[in-house]
Design an enzyme around this catalytic site. Structure first.
Site, PDB file in Angstrom:
ATOM      1  N   GLU A  96       0.804  -1.208   0.000  1.00 53.39           N
ATOM      2  CA  GLU A  96       0.000   0.000   0.000  1.00 53.39           C
ATOM      3  C   GLU A  96       0.838   1.259   0.000  1.00 53.39           C
ATOM      4  O   GLU A  96       1.949   1.308   0.501  1.00 53.39           O
ATOM      5  CB  GLU A  96      -1.006   0.008   1.135  1.00 53.39           C
ATOM      6  CG  GLU A  96      -0.441  -0.332   2.473  1.00 53.39           C
ATOM      7  CD  GLU A  96      -1.524  -0.381   3.527  1.00 53.39           C
ATOM      8  OE1 GLU A  96      -1.958  -1.488   3.847  1.00 53.39           O
ATOM      9  OE2 GLU A  96      -1.938   0.673   4.003  1.00 53.39           O
ATOM     10  N   CYS A 117       3.256   8.314   1.451  1.00 55.63           N
ATOM     11  CA  CYS A 117       3.924   7.299   2.263  1.00 55.63           C
ATOM     12  C   CYS A 117       4.082   6.020   1.428  1.00 55.63           C
ATOM     13  O   CYS A 117       3.104   5.481   0.926  1.00 55.63           O
ATOM     14  CB  CYS A 117       3.074   7.040   3.499  1.00 55.63           C
ATOM     15  SG  CYS A 117       3.714   5.733   4.532  1.00 55.63           S
ATOM     16  N   CYS A 124       7.411  -7.639   6.874  1.00 58.45           N
ATOM     17  CA  CYS A 124       8.597  -7.089   7.521  1.00 58.45           C
ATOM     18  C   CYS A 124       9.155  -8.142   8.468  1.00 58.45           C
ATOM     19  O   CYS A 124       8.399  -8.871   9.106  1.00 58.45           O
ATOM     20  CB  CYS A 124       8.236  -5.824   8.303  1.00 58.45           C
ATOM     21  SG  CYS A 124       9.675  -5.041   9.070  1.00 58.45           S
ATOM     22  N   CYS A 128       8.406  -6.088  15.342  1.00 59.50           N
ATOM     23  CA  CYS A 128       7.942  -5.195  16.411  1.00 59.50           C
ATOM     24  C   CYS A 128       6.547  -5.671  16.835  1.00 59.50           C
ATOM     25  O   CYS A 128       5.686  -5.896  15.974  1.00 59.50           O
ATOM     26  CB  CYS A 128       7.883  -3.753  15.913  1.00 59.50           C
ATOM     27  SG  CYS A 128       9.446  -3.199  15.226  1.00 59.50           S
ATOM     28  N   CYS A 131       3.040  -3.980  15.600  1.00 53.11           N
ATOM     29  CA  CYS A 131       2.894  -3.531  14.210  1.00 53.11           C
ATOM     30  C   CYS A 131       2.212  -4.565  13.316  1.00 53.11           C
ATOM     31  O   CYS A 131       2.573  -5.739  13.319  1.00 53.11           O
ATOM     32  CB  CYS A 131       4.267  -3.185  13.666  1.00 53.11           C
ATOM     33  SG  CYS A 131       4.267  -2.772  11.912  1.00 53.11           S
ATOM     34  N   CYS A 355      -0.033   1.498   9.603  1.00 53.32           N
ATOM     35  CA  CYS A 355       0.706   0.900   8.503  1.00 53.32           C
ATOM     36  C   CYS A 355       0.369  -0.578   8.360  1.00 53.32           C
ATOM     37  O   CYS A 355       0.308  -1.321   9.319  1.00 53.32           O
ATOM     38  CB  CYS A 355       2.200   1.166   8.641  1.00 53.32           C
ATOM     39  SG  CYS A 355       3.115   0.158   9.791  1.00 53.32           S
TER      40      CYS A 355
HETATM   41  N1  SAH Z   1       9.981  -0.045   9.397  1.00 54.39           N
HETATM   42  C1  SAH Z   1      10.146   1.349   9.498  1.00 54.39           C
HETATM   43  C2  SAH Z   1       9.163   2.145   8.650  1.00 54.39           C
HETATM   44  C3  SAH Z   1       7.771   1.616   8.555  1.00 54.39           C
HETATM   45  S1  SAH Z   1       6.783   1.697  10.019  1.00 54.39           S
HETATM   46  C4  SAH Z   1      10.065   1.781  10.934  1.00 54.39           C
HETATM   47  O1  SAH Z   1       9.714   0.974  11.762  1.00 54.39           O
HETATM   48  O2  SAH Z   1      10.417   2.918  11.201  1.00 54.39           O
HETATM   49  C5  SAH Z   1       6.399   3.436  10.109  1.00 54.39           C
HETATM   50  C6  SAH Z   1       6.053   3.915  11.490  1.00 54.39           C
HETATM   51  O3  SAH Z   1       4.754   3.446  11.887  1.00 54.39           O
HETATM   52  C7  SAH Z   1       7.027   3.406  12.560  1.00 54.39           C
HETATM   53  O4  SAH Z   1       7.401   4.433  13.424  1.00 54.39           O
HETATM   54  C8  SAH Z   1       6.195   2.357  13.238  1.00 54.39           C
HETATM   55  O5  SAH Z   1       6.687   2.069  14.496  1.00 54.39           O
HETATM   56  C9  SAH Z   1       4.829   2.985  13.220  1.00 54.39           C
HETATM   57  N2  SAH Z   1       3.731   2.075  13.540  1.00 54.39           N
HETATM   58  C10 SAH Z   1       3.672   0.743  13.343  1.00 54.39           C
HETATM   59  N3  SAH Z   1       2.506   0.245  13.789  1.00 54.39           N
HETATM   60  C11 SAH Z   1       1.812   1.287  14.292  1.00 54.39           C
HETATM   61  C12 SAH Z   1       0.528   1.416  14.911  1.00 54.39           C
HETATM   62  N4  SAH Z   1      -0.264   0.385  15.059  1.00 54.39           N
HETATM   63  N5  SAH Z   1       0.149   2.652  15.319  1.00 54.39           N
HETATM   64  C13 SAH Z   1       0.947   3.723  15.123  1.00 54.39           C
HETATM   65  N6  SAH Z   1       2.147   3.668  14.541  1.00 54.39           N
HETATM   66  C14 SAH Z   1       2.579   2.454  14.132  1.00 54.39           C
HETATM   67 FE1  SF4 Z   2       8.750  -3.501  10.527  1.00 55.60          FE
HETATM   68 FE2  SF4 Z   2       6.550  -2.529  11.607  1.00 55.60          FE
HETATM   69 FE3  SF4 Z   2       8.774  -2.714  13.071  1.00 55.60          FE
HETATM   70 FE4  SF4 Z   2       8.628  -0.893  11.088  1.00 55.60          FE
HETATM   71  S1  SF4 Z   2       7.395  -0.951  12.958  1.00 55.60           S
HETATM   72  S2  SF4 Z   2      10.324  -2.296  11.549  1.00 55.60           S
HETATM   73  S3  SF4 Z   2       7.359  -2.017   9.612  1.00 55.60           S
HETATM   74  S4  SF4 Z   2       7.611  -4.434  12.213  1.00 55.60           S
END
Ligand code: SAH
Ligand code: SF4
Length: 372
Positions: A96, A117, A124, A128, A131, A355
């Protein structure tokens, strides 16, 4: 994880690589510019639209390259501000790309911005815990052509909205690499893609308006600091002590704060621009005032801007965002120390704004359809 498509994408070629392939095929060098001009400036979406190219050349191009390696399957527009493009790739993977059009209200400041974006991987591997993108692990890296194709789809979408004038990508304020995937884990493809996005023969978008967001791959942050194109950096911190951070971000084991913070400092000193620290606020996980104090200290040390993001609920995950009062109290600790901070107000919540969620839902629906 390497993916080799049947045919290379035209959107993954640089002027030099395309010139070289045309030369090997016996074509004059100027053809490469003509072709890229059709693709990026005139927005041709089929080879036959490239009318100043000889027919045999068009046939050869069609046999050799995939013009665009992604197709639009769904466009979801939220009432407020976001426009989500769900794209399908050659192997049916879904990614997306999001357009955010509304003003982003900061604390005290009002910016009116148009941001795009983009995603860099399917899934991934970083794991985390909060996420949606990482739930099913990594499927594969995106190719450079697939990364660039996302931005062409944004251009097509803008062209539809403003039928009389072809919208330039440069009319957007920012590109943020914050969609699905860890950008620095797909380093070479990403840099190639952004080189094409930046180039005058490509999409002509300024590198200083492109922000890469990383979960903290230290060696790659140091490498990025040496890139000739000066991209901006955002670091997903989400925990201001190792104890809290490693509970939610496994990457912290390999690269704890003692390594991450000096790497970010080295980047920002070389780059001369403020780095952003992203901090999602998750109730009872990282929203204590002790965490706020530790975050304040890191931000001051790095002269960094802090972006506080109230957690966006993900179906199937237990995490919640703290109350507004608690969010404000957290932000106050930073404000009191004159740290530059924004507390993001939610936009596009109604259309799965976090995301990876739109894709996740479509994947689940597909799986259900197959199962049923
Ligand atoms: N992998 C990279 C970029 C993609 S994630 C990273 O982690 O930075 C982009 C941002 O969205 C990151 O800061 C991530 O921690 C945040 N994010 C992921 N899941 C989320 C959620 N459920 N609510 C708010 N932000 C979220
Ligand atoms: Fe991957 Fe989501 Fe962690 Fe970003 S926040 S590194 S997209 S698992």
């Amino acid at each position: 994880m390497k993916f080799t498509p049947e045919k290379p994408a035209l959107t993954g070629e640089t002027l030099a690589s395309l010139t070289e392939q045309l030369r090997a095929h016996g074509e004059p060098a100027f053809r490469a510019r003509q072709i890229l001009d059709w693709l990026y400036k005139k927005r041709a979406r089929a080879w036959d639209q490239m009318t100043n190219l000889p027919k045999p050349l068009r046939t050869w191009l069609a046999e050799t390259f995939d013009l665009l390696p992604a197709s639009l399957v769904l466009n979801k527009q939220s009432e407020d501000v976001t426009d989500k493009l769900l794209l399908e790739l050659g192997d049916r993977s879904l990614i997306e790309t999001v357009i955010i059009r509304a003003p982003q209200e900061g604390v005290g400041v009002d910016h009116s911005r148009k941001t795009i974006c983009i995603s860099t991987q399917v899934g991934c591997a970083m794991g985390c815990v909060f996420c949606a993108s990482g739930l099913a692990g990594l499927k594969r890296d995106l190719t450079a052509g697939e990364i660039v194709a996302q931005l062409l789809h944004v251009c097509y979408r803008e062209d539809e909205r403003t039928p009389r004038a072809r919208a330039e990508l440069a009319s957007f304020d920012n590109i943020v690499v914050m969609g699905m995937g860890e950008p620095l884990a797909n380093y070479d493809n990403l840099i190639r893609a952004l080189t094409i996005v930046n180039a005058e023969w490509g999409l002509g978008f300024g590198a200083r308006r492109i922000t890469l967001s990383t979960s903290g791959l230290v060696p790659k942050i140091l490498r990025l600091a040496d890139e000739p194109l000066g991209f901006r950096l955002a670091v997903s911190l989400h925990g201001a002590t190792d104890e809290v951070r490693e509970k939610i971000m496994p990457v912290n084991k390999a690269f704890p704060l003692g390594k991450l913070v000096p790497a970010v400092k080295a980047f920002s000193e070389k780059h001369g621009r403020m780095v952003t620290l992203e901090f999602i606020l998750i109730e009872d996980v990282n929203d204590s005032l002790t965490q706020a104090g530790a975050l304040r200290d890191i931000a001051r040390d790095l002269h960094a801007h802090v972006n506080l993001i109230p957690y966006n609920t993900v179906a199937g995950l237990p995490w919640k965002r703290p109350s507004l009062t608690r969010q404000e109290k957290f932000a106050d600790v930073l404000r009191a120390a004159r740290v530059s901070v924004t507390l993001r107000r939610e936009k596009g919540h109604d259309i799965d704004a976090a995301c990876g969620q739109l894709r996740l839902r479509t994947e689940q629906e597909r799986a259900a359809a197959v199962a049923g």
